[in-house]
Design an enzyme around this catalytic site. Sequence first.
Site, PDB file in Angstrom:
ATOM      1  N   CYS A  35      -2.693  -8.287  -1.492  1.00  0.00           N
ATOM      2  CA  CYS A  35      -2.993  -8.698  -2.876  1.00  0.00           C
ATOM      3  C   CYS A  35      -4.102  -9.735  -2.868  1.00  0.00           C
ATOM      4  CB  CYS A  35      -1.755  -9.265  -3.560  1.00  0.00           C
ATOM      5  SG  CYS A  35      -0.561  -8.018  -4.085  1.00  0.00           S
ATOM      6  N   CYS A  59       1.421 -12.039  -0.722  1.00  0.00           N
ATOM      7  CA  CYS A  59       1.009 -10.766  -0.106  1.00  0.00           C
ATOM      8  C   CYS A  59      -0.462 -10.850   0.304  1.00  0.00           C
ATOM      9  CB  CYS A  59       1.237  -9.614  -1.088  1.00  0.00           C
ATOM     10  SG  CYS A  59       0.534  -8.058  -0.503  1.00  0.00           S
ATOM     11  N   HIS A  61      -0.470   0.938   1.999  1.00  0.00           N
ATOM     12  CA  HIS A  61      -1.824   1.099   2.543  1.00  0.00           C
ATOM     13  C   HIS A  61      -1.883   2.359   3.379  1.00  0.00           C
ATOM     14  CE1 HIS A  61       0.518  -1.422   5.331  1.00  0.00           C
ATOM     15  NE2 HIS A  61      -0.164  -0.838   6.319  1.00  0.00           N
ATOM     16  N   HIS A  65      -4.038   3.924   6.522  1.00  0.00           N
ATOM     17  CA  HIS A  65      -4.999   3.700   7.597  1.00  0.00           C
ATOM     18  C   HIS A  65      -5.883   4.942   7.687  1.00  0.00           C
ATOM     19  CE1 HIS A  65      -2.630   0.420   9.769  1.00  0.00           C
ATOM     20  NE2 HIS A  65      -1.672   0.969   9.053  1.00  0.00           N
ATOM     21  N   HIS A  85       2.596  -3.945   1.534  1.00  0.00           N
ATOM     22  CA  HIS A  85       1.767  -3.545   0.382  1.00  0.00           C
ATOM     23  C   HIS A  85       1.236  -2.173   0.793  1.00  0.00           C
ATOM     24  CE1 HIS A  85      -1.393  -4.718  -2.857  1.00  0.00           C
ATOM     25  NE2 HIS A  85      -1.666  -3.467  -2.488  1.00  0.00           N
TER      26      HIS A  85
HETATM   27  P1  AMP Z   1       0.929  -1.649   9.139  1.00  0.00           P
HETATM   28  O1  AMP Z   1       1.387  -2.146  10.473  1.00  0.00           O
HETATM   29  O2  AMP Z   1       0.889  -0.171   9.007  1.00  0.00           O
HETATM   30  O3  AMP Z   1       1.676  -2.336   8.025  1.00  0.00           O
HETATM   31  O4  AMP Z   1      -0.600  -2.084   9.030  1.00  0.00           O
HETATM   32  C1  AMP Z   1      -1.014  -3.350   8.674  1.00  0.00           C
HETATM   33  C2  AMP Z   1      -2.434  -3.487   9.154  1.00  0.00           C
HETATM   34  O5  AMP Z   1      -3.029  -4.579   8.475  1.00  0.00           O
HETATM   35  C3  AMP Z   1      -2.578  -3.766  10.647  1.00  0.00           C
HETATM   36  O6  AMP Z   1      -3.361  -2.744  11.258  1.00  0.00           O
HETATM   37  C4  AMP Z   1      -3.293  -5.123  10.692  1.00  0.00           C
HETATM   38  O7  AMP Z   1      -4.219  -5.223  11.733  1.00  0.00           O
HETATM   39  C5  AMP Z   1      -3.961  -5.164   9.334  1.00  0.00           C
HETATM   40  N1  AMP Z   1      -4.235  -6.476   8.801  1.00  0.00           N
HETATM   41  C6  AMP Z   1      -3.387  -7.533   8.710  1.00  0.00           C
HETATM   42  N2  AMP Z   1      -3.997  -8.581   8.129  1.00  0.00           N
HETATM   43  C7  AMP Z   1      -5.249  -8.167   7.813  1.00  0.00           C
HETATM   44  C8  AMP Z   1      -6.364  -8.803   7.193  1.00  0.00           C
HETATM   45  N3  AMP Z   1      -6.318 -10.071   6.757  1.00  0.00           N
HETATM   46  N4  AMP Z   1      -7.511  -8.086   7.039  1.00  0.00           N
HETATM   47  C9  AMP Z   1      -7.577  -6.802   7.469  1.00  0.00           C
HETATM   48  N5  AMP Z   1      -6.553  -6.163   8.060  1.00  0.00           N
HETATM   49  C10 AMP Z   1      -5.405  -6.830   8.239  1.00  0.00           C
END
Ligand code: AMP
Length: 115
Positions: free
Chosen positions: A7, A4, A101, A103, A99
């Site tokens: 994580c 993940c 989250h 926004h 995971h």
């Molecule tokens: P979701 O599509 O709601 O699952 O959002 C996942 C978010 O994680 C997206 O906006 C991606 O741009 C962001 N994301 C993916 N990998 C990373 C990373 N390594 N660092 C920061 N953001 C990330």
Amino acid sequence: MDDCIFCKIAQKELSSEVVYETKDVIAFRDVAPVAPTHILVIPKEHIQSLSQLGQSERSNLLPKIYDAIDELVKKESLDDKGYRVVSNTGKEGGQTVNHLHFHLLGGRSMQWPPG
Ligand code: AMP
């Protein structure tokens, strides 16, 4: 959870721009921002999504997530202007990282409905 990416960010195995951190919660800037402020607020513990939140996390974790959002809204000077908090959940909800989250989006006018 081993594979993940969030994580790994929480455990500092993967670098990110951390903007808030406590024992249970960490927040970092999205790597592909869609607004001037685009921060992801996550529990350090691996929980797949909102749909996997048990009763104890609802009571104990969600207030901590909201403390983070509240502080970040102030730090980013969004309190007067407005902002959006989104938690995409599951496939049709548009979730791409499994995971939990939230926004935090701000710094521009948001559209409705979202795509
Ligand atoms: P979701 O599509 O709601 O699952 O959002 C996942 C978010 O994680 C997206 O906006 C991606 O741009 C962001 N994301 C993916 N990998 C990373 C990373 N390594 N660092 C920061 N953001 C990330």
